[in-house]
Enzyme design. Structure first.
Site, PDB file in Angstrom:
ATOM      1  CG  HIS A  44      -2.124  -1.070   1.185  1.00 26.48           C
ATOM      2  ND1 HIS A  44      -2.737  -1.604   0.106  1.00 26.48           N
ATOM      3  CD2 HIS A  44      -2.664  -1.638   2.051  1.00 26.48           C
ATOM      4  CE1 HIS A  44      -3.516  -2.260   0.138  1.00 26.48           C
ATOM      5  NE2 HIS A  44      -3.475  -2.484   1.758  1.00 26.48           N
TER       6      HIS A  44
ATOM      7  CG  HIS B 135      -7.726  -0.290   2.614  1.00 25.72           C
ATOM      8  ND1 HIS B 135      -8.310  -1.005   3.672  1.00 25.72           N
ATOM      9  CD2 HIS B 135      -6.810  -1.235   1.987  1.00 25.72           C
ATOM     10  CE1 HIS B 135      -7.806  -2.366   3.855  1.00 25.72           C
ATOM     11  NE2 HIS B 135      -6.595  -2.543   2.830  1.00 25.72           N
TER      12      HIS B 135
ATOM     13  CD  GLU C 226      -8.220  -3.893  -0.186  1.00 25.58           C
ATOM     14  OE1 GLU C 226      -7.048  -3.410  -0.643  1.00 25.58           O
ATOM     15  OE2 GLU C 226      -8.226  -4.407   0.513  1.00 25.58           O
TER      16      GLU C 226
END
Length: 342
Positions: free
Chosen positions: A106, A175, A306
């Site tokens: 991420h 997210h 996601e």
């Protein structure tokens, strides 16, 4: 018409103020923070005619900074995993921040979820902007990001544009942790997925192959109880769903991924996206994170859906999608979250 309410700002213990704004179009309402592009709350209609908050959040900035779950935030510069935190482009090697096993996850230790964004309003939502400098978490190039949250009828639109002045992989995702009925488990939820392929992974979550879902433990073509996350053998290694499904939208069209629904209050969320992949995550490691009213979350208390580029695709060019954003090109992500009563 969307009504806006500016809420009292929160103090970031690192020294800046975090803006908060509430939007309400009469059907859906949401609260957005300038920290991380976070959706702190999202209220949608239930079968009882009331509105239910359907995302997990925190009550202060210190709690948001204390967790690494990316609660409600934008993950980036590159959502999901880049193997060994390494990139190479035109003979130049880049070492990224490594923050999950051997991977850059991420975007690294200080990714977009921990950044202060500029926050403003549009006719039907809010616009947040961010400048990520050259070398941020090891990523090349100055990256400029524009994020829009829009409320249209019973839909939340998430649209993200980005540019860079050096070739750099970009993949940004929202997210949020969805719990459609406010309970303490996602086992009250059902899931259904249209995607017909998914990525198998090695022991640290890096893709190894793209395979068909049909007849496997990742076959969710039929409406399926989330409870299977602790019952199906193929999900044991990841303690539940933490898998990337591959979309069949090579032209970047907005395509239906699937839906989750609550058996308790009838809320159904259908997700559409133009992204080549969607990571389904069952909050397998959420336990211990502190949320609103100092509630300590448990594993499998929510579901993350996601939309994104495919994990490690900057290093695996055979995977669908073009993960590398080059100067003079524009990254474009649009996803639609439709709320209805099942």
């Amino acid at each position: 018409m969307v009504r806006f309410s500016v809420l009292e700002s929160w103090q970031d213990p690192r020294g800046e103020e975090v803006e908060r704004i509430r939007l309400d179009n009469g059907t859906i309402a949401m609260e957005v923070l300038s920290l991380g592009g976070i959706i702190r709350s999202l209220w949608v209609p239930t079968k009882n005619g009331e509105r239910q908050n359907v995302v997990l959040g925190c009550d202060n900035i210190a709690d948001y900074l204390a967790q690494s779950a990316h609660l409600g935030a934008i993950a980036g510069r590159y959502a999901n995993r880049i193997a060994n935190g390494k990139l190479s482009y035109d003979g130049v090697d880049y070492q990224l921040s490594v923050n999950q096993a051997t991977n850059c996850l991420h975007g690294g230790t200080e990714s977009f979820n921990r950044k202060h964004w500029q926050l403003g309003t549009t006719n039907d939502g809010v616009r947040l902007t961010l400048h990520s400098p050259d070398g941020d978490m090891g990523f090349p190039g100055n990256c400029k990001v524009q994020l829009d949250y829009r409320l249209v009828g019973n839909n939340l639109y998430v649209e993200i544009l980005a540019t860079t002045d050096k070739a750099c992989p970009v993949s940004l995702t929202q997210h949020s942790y969805f719990n459609l009925d406010g309970g303490d488990s996602n086992t009250t939820h059902h899931i259904q997925v249209d995607a017909k392929q998914y990525l198998t992974m090695n022991d640290v979550g890096v893709p190894t192959a793209m395979v068909a879902t049909a007849g496997t433990d990742l076959d969710l073509a039929a409406i399926t109880p989330m409870a299977v996350q602790t019952q199906r053998p193929a999900l044991a290694a990841t303690h539940g769903f933490d898998h990337c499904f591959v979309m069949d939208n090579i032209d970047g069209d907005l395509q239906r991924f699937g839906a989750i629904s609550s058996t308790q209050n009838g809320v159904k969320m259908t997700v559409y996206t133009n992204q080549p992949g969607v990571q389904l995550y069952g909050a397998n490691f959420l336990g211990g994170v502190v949320g609103k009213k100092q509630q300590v979350f448990t594993n499998h208390q929510a579901v993350c859906i996601e939309p994104q580029m495919l994990p490690d695709s900057p290093n695996q060019p055979d995977l669908p999608g073009n993960a590398w954003l080059t100067p003079n090109a524009i990254y474009h992500h649009i996803s639609r979250y439709e709320f209805s009563i099942a």
